[in-house]
Write a protein that holds these residues in place. Sequence first.
Motif, PDB file in Angstrom:
ATOM      1  N   LYS A   8       0.846  -1.197   0.000  1.00 46.04           N
ATOM      2  CA  LYS A   8       0.000   0.000   0.000  1.00 46.04           C
ATOM      3  C   LYS A   8       0.876   1.240   0.000  1.00 46.04           C
ATOM      4  O   LYS A   8       1.925   1.273   0.657  1.00 46.04           O
ATOM      5  N   LYS A   9       0.455   2.276  -0.713  1.00 42.55           N
ATOM      6  CA  LYS A   9       1.123   3.571  -0.710  1.00 42.55           C
ATOM      7  C   LYS A   9       0.441   4.447   0.336  1.00 42.55           C
ATOM      8  O   LYS A   9      -0.771   4.639   0.291  1.00 42.55           O
ATOM      9  N   THR A  10       1.220   4.978   1.234  1.00 40.25           N
ATOM     10  CA  THR A  10       0.663   5.835   2.278  1.00 40.25           C
ATOM     11  C   THR A  10      -0.010   7.061   1.679  1.00 40.25           C
ATOM     12  O   THR A  10      -1.083   7.467   2.107  1.00 40.25           O
ATOM     13  N   LYS A  11       0.584   7.632   0.648  1.00 37.08           N
ATOM     14  CA  LYS A  11       0.040   8.865   0.055  1.00 37.08           C
ATOM     15  C   LYS A  11      -1.332   8.649  -0.588  1.00 37.08           C
ATOM     16  O   LYS A  11      -2.094   9.586  -0.750  1.00 37.08           O
ATOM     17  N   ASP A  12      -1.650   7.404  -0.953  1.00 39.53           N
ATOM     18  CA  ASP A  12      -2.924   7.121  -1.608  1.00 39.53           C
ATOM     19  C   ASP A  12      -4.068   6.883  -0.632  1.00 39.53           C
ATOM     20  O   ASP A  12      -5.205   6.716  -1.053  1.00 39.53           O
ATOM     21  N   ASN A  13      -3.762   6.860   0.652  1.00 39.90           N
ATOM     22  CA  ASN A  13      -4.803   6.619   1.636  1.00 39.90           C
ATOM     23  C   ASN A  13      -5.253   7.944   2.240  1.00 39.90           C
ATOM     24  O   ASN A  13      -4.480   8.623   2.925  1.00 39.90           O
ATOM     25  N   GLU A  14      -6.481   8.323   1.973  1.00 40.85           N
ATOM     26  CA  GLU A  14      -6.989   9.630   2.417  1.00 40.85           C
ATOM     27  C   GLU A  14      -6.992   9.781   3.933  1.00 40.85           C
ATOM     28  O   GLU A  14      -6.695  10.854   4.459  1.00 40.85           O
ATOM     29  N   GLN A  15      -7.312   8.705   4.640  1.00 40.96           N
ATOM     30  CA  GLN A  15      -7.366   8.767   6.097  1.00 40.96           C
ATOM     31  C   GLN A  15      -5.983   9.053   6.685  1.00 40.96           C
ATOM     32  O   GLN A  15      -5.825   9.946   7.521  1.00 40.96           O
ATOM     33  N   LEU A  16      -4.971   8.305   6.251  1.00 43.46           N
ATOM     34  CA  LEU A  16      -3.618   8.540   6.748  1.00 43.46           C
ATOM     35  C   LEU A  16      -3.104   9.908   6.320  1.00 43.46           C
ATOM     36  O   LEU A  16      -2.498  10.629   7.115  1.00 43.46           O
ATOM     37  N   ALA A  17      -3.339  10.267   5.071  1.00 42.63           N
ATOM     38  CA  ALA A  17      -2.879  11.561   4.575  1.00 42.63           C
ATOM     39  C   ALA A  17      -3.482  12.710   5.380  1.00 42.63           C
ATOM     40  O   ALA A  17      -2.793  13.685   5.701  1.00 42.63           O
ATOM     41  N   GLU A  18      -4.740  12.601   5.730  1.00 42.26           N
ATOM     42  CA  GLU A  18      -5.398  13.652   6.516  1.00 42.26           C
ATOM     43  C   GLU A  18      -4.806  13.735   7.921  1.00 42.26           C
ATOM     44  O   GLU A  18      -4.563  14.821   8.433  1.00 42.26           O
ATOM     45  N   HIS A  19      -4.579  12.599   8.552  1.00 43.64           N
ATOM     46  CA  HIS A  19      -3.959  12.609   9.887  1.00 43.64           C
ATOM     47  C   HIS A  19      -2.589  13.277   9.840  1.00 43.64           C
ATOM     48  O   HIS A  19      -2.244  14.072  10.712  1.00 43.64           O
ATOM     49  N   ILE A  20      -1.806  12.946   8.817  1.00 43.99           N
ATOM     50  CA  ILE A  20      -0.463  13.513   8.706  1.00 43.99           C
ATOM     51  C   ILE A  20      -0.546  14.997   8.374  1.00 43.99           C
ATOM     52  O   ILE A  20       0.218  15.805   8.902  1.00 43.99           O
ATOM     53  N   ARG A  21      -1.501  15.385   7.547  1.00 45.57           N
ATOM     54  CA  ARG A  21      -1.692  16.805   7.235  1.00 45.57           C
ATOM     55  C   ARG A  21      -2.026  17.590   8.503  1.00 45.57           C
ATOM     56  O   ARG A  21      -1.627  18.745   8.664  1.00 45.57           O
ATOM     57  N   LEU A  22      -2.739  16.960   9.416  1.00 44.89           N
ATOM     58  CA  LEU A  22      -3.111  17.610  10.676  1.00 44.89           C
ATOM     59  C   LEU A  22      -2.011  17.489  11.734  1.00 44.89           C
ATOM     60  O   LEU A  22      -2.266  17.706  12.914  1.00 44.89           O
TER      61      LEU A  22
END
Length: 85
Positions: A51-65
């Motif tokens: 899995k690519k981390t950047k392609d997962n909206e949930q993980l990307a949002e957590h990291i953005r926050l």
Amino acid sequence: KSVILFVEHFFNYALSGSQVLVSSYSLDLLNVLELDEVFWLFKQDGYTSLKKTKDNEQLAEHIRLCDKMRYLWIHGFFSRVHLNE
């Protein structure tokens, strides 16, 4: 600091045209990488998937926050994500 030097060494090697894959359980390494530089492997139904981390909206949002990937890993976000897709 040694983790950063390790990462810089492999980035420089990759910039020369080589492909680099580093497998690690180091949470310190995870924290110095960018979202698009992290992948994770998991096994499901006898097969290994990537899995690519950047392609997962949930993980990307957590990291953005401002959550660190280390925190997300420790709290099981990566293992829960592939089950919800």
